[in-house]
Design an enzyme around this catalytic site. Structure first.
Site, PDB file in Angstrom:
ATOM      1  N   LYS A  65     -15.219 -10.002  -9.037  1.00 27.51           N
ATOM      2  CA  LYS A  65     -14.350  -9.791 -10.196  1.00 27.51           C
ATOM      3  C   LYS A  65     -14.022 -11.086 -10.937  1.00 27.51           C
ATOM      4  O   LYS A  65     -13.727 -11.046 -12.139  1.00 27.51           O
ATOM      5  CB  LYS A  65     -13.062  -9.077  -9.773  1.00 27.51           C
ATOM      6  CG  LYS A  65     -13.308  -7.646  -9.310  1.00 27.51           C
ATOM      7  CD  LYS A  65     -12.015  -6.915  -9.008  1.00 27.51           C
ATOM      8  CE  LYS A  65     -12.296  -5.485  -8.565  1.00 27.51           C
ATOM      9  NZ  LYS A  65     -11.057  -4.703  -8.384  1.00 27.51           N
ATOM     10  N   ASP A 101      -8.196  -2.356 -13.877  1.00 32.60           N
ATOM     11  CA  ASP A 101      -7.449  -2.268 -12.618  1.00 32.60           C
ATOM     12  C   ASP A 101      -5.946  -2.260 -12.864  1.00 32.60           C
ATOM     13  O   ASP A 101      -5.197  -1.531 -12.213  1.00 32.60           O
ATOM     14  CB  ASP A 101      -7.795  -3.449 -11.703  1.00 32.60           C
ATOM     15  CG  ASP A 101      -9.062  -3.231 -10.894  1.00 32.60           C
ATOM     16  OD1 ASP A 101      -9.465  -2.066 -10.711  1.00 32.60           O
ATOM     17  OD2 ASP A 101      -9.658  -4.234 -10.451  1.00 32.60           O
ATOM     18  N   GLY A 127      -9.790 -11.230  -6.738  1.00 34.47           N
ATOM     19  CA  GLY A 127      -9.750 -10.709  -8.097  1.00 34.47           C
ATOM     20  C   GLY A 127      -8.772  -9.567  -8.305  1.00 34.47           C
ATOM     21  O   GLY A 127      -8.069  -9.518  -9.317  1.00 34.47           O
ATOM     22  N   ARG A 148      -3.999 -16.185   4.515  1.00 27.95           N
ATOM     23  CA  ARG A 148      -4.084 -16.597   5.920  1.00 27.95           C
ATOM     24  C   ARG A 148      -3.520 -18.000   6.126  1.00 27.95           C
ATOM     25  O   ARG A 148      -2.992 -18.316   7.192  1.00 27.95           O
ATOM     26  CB  ARG A 148      -5.538 -16.530   6.401  1.00 27.95           C
ATOM     27  CG  ARG A 148      -6.018 -15.098   6.665  1.00 27.95           C
ATOM     28  CD  ARG A 148      -7.498 -15.052   6.941  1.00 27.95           C
ATOM     29  NE  ARG A 148      -8.276 -15.391   5.750  1.00 27.95           N
ATOM     30  CZ  ARG A 148      -9.603 -15.363   5.696  1.00 27.95           C
ATOM     31  NH1 ARG A 148     -10.308 -15.050   6.763  1.00 27.95           N
ATOM     32  NH2 ARG A 148     -10.225 -15.672   4.577  1.00 27.95           N
ATOM     33  N   LEU A 202      -4.866  -0.806  -1.878  1.00 25.57           N
ATOM     34  CA  LEU A 202      -5.850  -0.579  -2.920  1.00 25.57           C
ATOM     35  C   LEU A 202      -7.108   0.085  -2.377  1.00 25.57           C
ATOM     36  O   LEU A 202      -7.911   0.628  -3.136  1.00 25.57           O
ATOM     37  CB  LEU A 202      -6.222  -1.895  -3.610  1.00 25.57           C
ATOM     38  CG  LEU A 202      -5.402  -2.261  -4.857  1.00 25.57           C
ATOM     39  CD1 LEU A 202      -3.910  -2.337  -4.552  1.00 25.57           C
ATOM     40  CD2 LEU A 202      -5.877  -3.582  -5.448  1.00 25.57           C
ATOM     41  N   TYR A 204      -9.344   2.978  -0.728  1.00 24.96           N
ATOM     42  CA  TYR A 204      -9.294   4.441  -0.795  1.00 24.96           C
ATOM     43  C   TYR A 204     -10.248   5.093   0.205  1.00 24.96           C
ATOM     44  O   TYR A 204     -10.287   6.318   0.320  1.00 24.96           O
ATOM     45  CB  TYR A 204      -9.627   4.925  -2.213  1.00 24.96           C
ATOM     46  CG  TYR A 204     -10.905   4.328  -2.768  1.00 24.96           C
ATOM     47  CD1 TYR A 204     -12.140   4.894  -2.497  1.00 24.96           C
ATOM     48  CD2 TYR A 204     -10.859   3.184  -3.559  1.00 24.96           C
ATOM     49  CE1 TYR A 204     -13.311   4.336  -2.999  1.00 24.96           C
ATOM     50  CE2 TYR A 204     -12.022   2.625  -4.063  1.00 24.96           C
ATOM     51  CZ  TYR A 204     -13.243   3.208  -3.769  1.00 24.96           C
ATOM     52  OH  TYR A 204     -14.400   2.646  -4.261  1.00 24.96           O
ATOM     53  N   GLY A 225      -5.445   3.840  -2.624  1.00 33.53           N
ATOM     54  CA  GLY A 225      -5.936   3.455  -3.946  1.00 33.53           C
ATOM     55  C   GLY A 225      -6.765   4.485  -4.667  1.00 33.53           C
ATOM     56  O   GLY A 225      -7.388   4.156  -5.690  1.00 33.53           O
TER      57      GLY A 225
END
Length: 242
Positions: A65, A101, A127, A148, A202, A204, A225
Site C-alpha cells: 500500500k 480504506d 499502510g 514491536r 481489519l 476478515y 473487517g
C-alpha cells in the site's frame, strides 16, 4: 472485457475475487472480470501492466500500500494525505492512486461503536494503519501507534498496560491471525479488558480471529473487517467507473 484485480502477497486469504464475481453476477455485469495478481515483489508491477493491457483498475493490499506509490502518476487528495494507496484507477495510460480504506473503516467503525472510547491503539504501522489514523483524526479520537519496538512515534506492546483508560479501542492493522496462521494474535493485555473496550480487526478471514476471540473472552466487544472490505470495494468500483 475490462479487467480488474488485486495485487499483494500473499493472497490466499483474500475474498476480493469472490466478492466482485458475485457482484458482477448479481448486477448482470458481463463485460468485466476480476483476478488475483500475487506479486512476490512490487517490482513485478510494470510487467503485470504490460502483460494485461485490458487492466482498468487494481486494488492493493499488504504489503504494497505504500510501496506502490512510486509507480503511480498521481494521487487523490485522500491518498496523498494518508500516504497509502489501496485502489488504482487506470485511464489513458496513467495510474492514479486512491485510498478507499478510510471510507470503509470509518463507516464500519461508526456502526460498531456504541459510545466513543477515550483512546485508541493502532496495532501496526503499515499502510492500513495510515488510513485508520486518518479516520481517528477526523473523529477527534486520541490514539497511539503500537509496534514491536518503541520509536518512530510508536509505543511498544509492553507499554500498553500502563496506559489503559476506562474505555479503549484496539485496532489490529497487522496480518497477525490472518488465514492460515489462525493462532497468531497481537500481544495486548487481554486480561485487563472489560465490556467497555472495543476490538476492531481489519482481518476478515477468519471471521473471528484469535485477537477477537481472546478479547471476547474478557468481555470486550469485537468486530472484524468484512464490512470494511465490502464498503471499500464498492467505493473502488465507484472510482473505477467515475
Amino acid at each position: 472485457m475490462r479487467q480488474y484485480g488485486l495485487i499483494g502477497y500473499p493472497l490466499s486469504h483474500s475474498f476480493s475475487k469472490k466478492y466482485f464475481e458475485e457482484k458482477f453476477a448479481r448486477e448482470h455485469i458481463t463485460s468485466c472480470g476480476y483476478q488475483l495478481y500475487e506479486l512476490a515483489a512490487i517490482e513485478e508491477l510494470p510487467g503485470l501492466l504490460t502483460n494485461t493491457p485490458n487492466l482498468c483498475g487494481l486494488n492493493v493490499t499488504i504489503p504494497y500500500k505504500q510501496a506502490v506509490i512510486p509507480y503511480l502518476h498521481s494521487l487523490s487528495a485522500e491518498a496523498e494525505s494518508i500516504g497509502a494507496v489501496n485502489c488504482i484507477k487506470m485511464s489513458h495510460g496513467k495510474l492514479q492512486g486512491h485510498n478507499t480504506d478510510w471510507y470503509g473503516f470509518e463507516t464500519s467503525l461508526k456502526r460498531f461503536l456504541q459510545h466513543s472510547p477515550q483512546q485508541a491503539f493502532i496495532l501496526g504501522t503499515g499502510g492500513s494503519s495510515k488510513a485508520v489514523a486518518y479516520v481517528l483524526n477526523r473523529l477527534g479520537l486520541p490514539y497511539s501507534y503500537v509496534s514491536r519496538t518503541a520509536g518512530n512515534n510508536a509505543i511498544s506492546y509492553e507499554s500498553i498496560a500502563a496506559q489503559l483508560k476506562q474505555s479503549n479501542l484496539f485496532i489490529n492493522t497487522t496480518p497477525l491471525g490472518m488465514y492460515p496462521n489462525l493462532t497468531d494474535a497481537p500481544a495486548i493485555p487481554y486480561h485487563q479488558l472489560s465490556s467497555t473496550d472495543y476490538l476492531f480487526d481489519l482481518i476478515y478471514n477468519p471471521a473471528e480471529t484469535a485477537f477477537m476471540k481472546q478479547g471476547k473472552e474478557h468481555g470486550a466487544q469485537t468486530h472484524n473487517g468484512l464490512a470494511m472490505l465490502q464498503l471499500q470495494a464498492e467505493k473502488s468500483w465507484e472510482i473505477w467507473n467515475s
